[in-house]
Scaffold this motif. Structure first.
Motif, mmCIF file in Angstrom:
data_model
loop_
_atom_site.group_PDB
_atom_site.id
_atom_site.type_symbol
_atom_site.label_atom_id
_atom_site.label_comp_id
_atom_site.label_asym_id
_atom_site.label_seq_id
_atom_site.Cartn_x
_atom_site.Cartn_y
_atom_site.Cartn_z
ATOM 1 N N PRO A 82 20.335 25.152 20.359
ATOM 2 C CA PRO A 82 20.668 25.839 21.627
ATOM 3 C C PRO A 82 22.097 26.450 21.133
ATOM 4 O O PRO A 82 23.048 25.909 20.511
ATOM 5 C CB PRO A 82 20.868 24.669 22.316
ATOM 6 N N ASP A 125 19.819 30.711 23.854
ATOM 7 C CA ASP A 125 20.720 30.834 24.973
ATOM 8 C C ASP A 125 20.222 30.017 26.190
ATOM 9 O O ASP A 125 19.871 30.558 27.347
ATOM 10 C CB ASP A 125 21.330 32.194 25.333
ATOM 11 N N PRO A 184 17.884 25.745 26.886
ATOM 12 C CA PRO A 184 17.483 24.300 26.551
ATOM 13 C C PRO A 184 16.566 24.497 25.473
ATOM 14 O O PRO A 184 15.521 25.251 25.307
ATOM 15 C CB PRO A 184 16.897 23.699 27.669
ATOM 16 N N VAL A 185 16.727 23.671 24.327
ATOM 17 C CA VAL A 185 15.851 23.237 23.304
ATOM 18 C C VAL A 185 15.124 21.909 23.359
ATOM 19 O O VAL A 185 15.919 21.062 23.316
ATOM 20 C CB VAL A 185 16.686 23.764 21.994
#
Length: 359
Positions: free
Chosen positions: A252, A240, A242-243
């Motif tokens: 995400p 949950d 930013p990736v």
């Protein structure tokens, strides 16, 4: 149409997550009920959850704690924010009370804003507190005897809480003493129906893959050991937050198009901090939990105890969390068995039954 004025803390999403199931249950008893949500939380939190007519009135209702991410309390910043809130305190109460009088609610419900309770009482409207914690107990360990202002703020919070007509203490809850009359009610949660195969198809997961949700509540976590996560065998992660681009095993939450609650209900394990809504829902669903403790937040121990008695959980140290050494705690949580069946999620019905006399 009856109106309930809801003063909701904006410290994370946990307080709103307690209020929403109560309002949904209460609305089934009082179909013409409308809720005015007095809070700093965004409408996007309530839109997929609330099942009655409601209106958002944006306003800060309390401070709670100022945090540097979900795991660290900024103690000086917290006291400075409270000092600002409590400047001209009596005038702020009267300003809020005037708005309540103008709205003509049948009852004021506060989780767990001391401003909302003081203003509801000043407006002459029945005022009910609802929560598993109170901010005086959260702040008390951080009081510096060398700074008299801290004791003054704590006293003002407790004086405000003492004006509530009734306090509904949600299980598991702290031993609160600031309220003059208190009733215990059951746990509050509104878990989603698990859709495990839907989630697995969305991720392209193999049958052997563990689906691990990493979610730390409404206060953002901005970093994770993504390289170590990518090397964990038979694991896929939903974060949950930013990736990094190109991450194959971490997705995400926003990319799935699924609500957090449904993903939580459908995952194999959740990695989180001990927060009320996530712990109680995970226990109700039988989802194992790996948790990272803060050790200085008042209700943390009661939630950890609840998890280990009724659910499946394992602690992960903060150092191991940041360096990605998650595997032992994950295995331990998956192997746990509850010591006892969880109590029924009767809190929404208990609170609605009490509030129905007003609406």
């Amino acid at each position: 149409m009856s109106l309930i004025w809801c003063s909701i803390s904006g410290h994370g999403y946990g307080h709103a997550a307690q209020v929403v199931p109560v309002l949904n249950t209460l609305a089934r008893r009082a179909p013409h009920l409308k809720a005015l949500l007095r809070t700093s939380l965004p409408s996007t939190f309530f839109e997929p959850r609330l099942k009655l007519t409601w209106e958002l009135s944006p306003a800060q209702q309390d401070i709670g704690c100022i945090q540097n991410g979900p795991l660290t309390i900024d103690v000086p910043g917290t006291w400075e924010a409270h000092r600002a809130l409590h400047t001209e305190w009596d005038q702020k109460i009267e300003t809020e009370a005037a708005l309540i009088r103008e709205a003509h609610p049948a009852v004021v419900l506060s989780d767990i804003s001391h401003l909302g309770i003081a203003a509801g009482a000043a407006a002459g409207i029945p005022t009910i507190g609802l929560s598993s914690l109170s901010w005086d107990l959260v702040l008390e360990p951080f009081v510096d005897p060398a700074i008299p202002e801290h004791a003054v703020i704590l006293r003002q919070i407790r004086d405000a809480y003492g004006k509530a007509d009734r306090f509904l203490r949600v299980t598991p809850g702290l031993a609160m003493t600031a309220f003059r009359a208190m009733d215990d009610i059951g746990p509050i949660a509104e878990p989603s129906t698990p859709e495990r195969m839907t989630l697995r198809r969305s991720l392209g997961a193999d049958d052997a893959d563990r689906i691990i949700l990493v979610g730390f509540g409404g206060i953002p976590l901005d970093t994770l050991p993504f390289e170590r996560m990518a090397r964990m065998p038979a694991s896929r992660f939903i974060f949950d937050g930013p990736v990094p681009k190109g991450s194959s095993r971490v997705v995400p939450l926003s990319a799935l198009g699924l609500p957090f609650k449904q993903v939580l209900a459908s995952a194999d394990l959740i990695l989180t901090k001990p927060g009320y809504g996530t712990i109680v829902e995970s226990v109700a669903l039988g989802i194992p939990v790996v948790y990272v403790r803060r050790y200085n937040f008042a209700d943390e121990q009661s939630l950890v105890d609840y998890l280990h008695h009724y659910g499946r959980g394992a602690e992960l140290s903060r150092d191991d969390f940041y360096r990605g050494a998650w595997e032992p705690a994950v295995h331990l949580a998956l192997a746990q068995q509850p010591a006892a069946p969880p109590p029924p999620l009767s809190g929404p019905q208990d609170a609605a039954q009490f509030l129905a006399r007003y609406v």
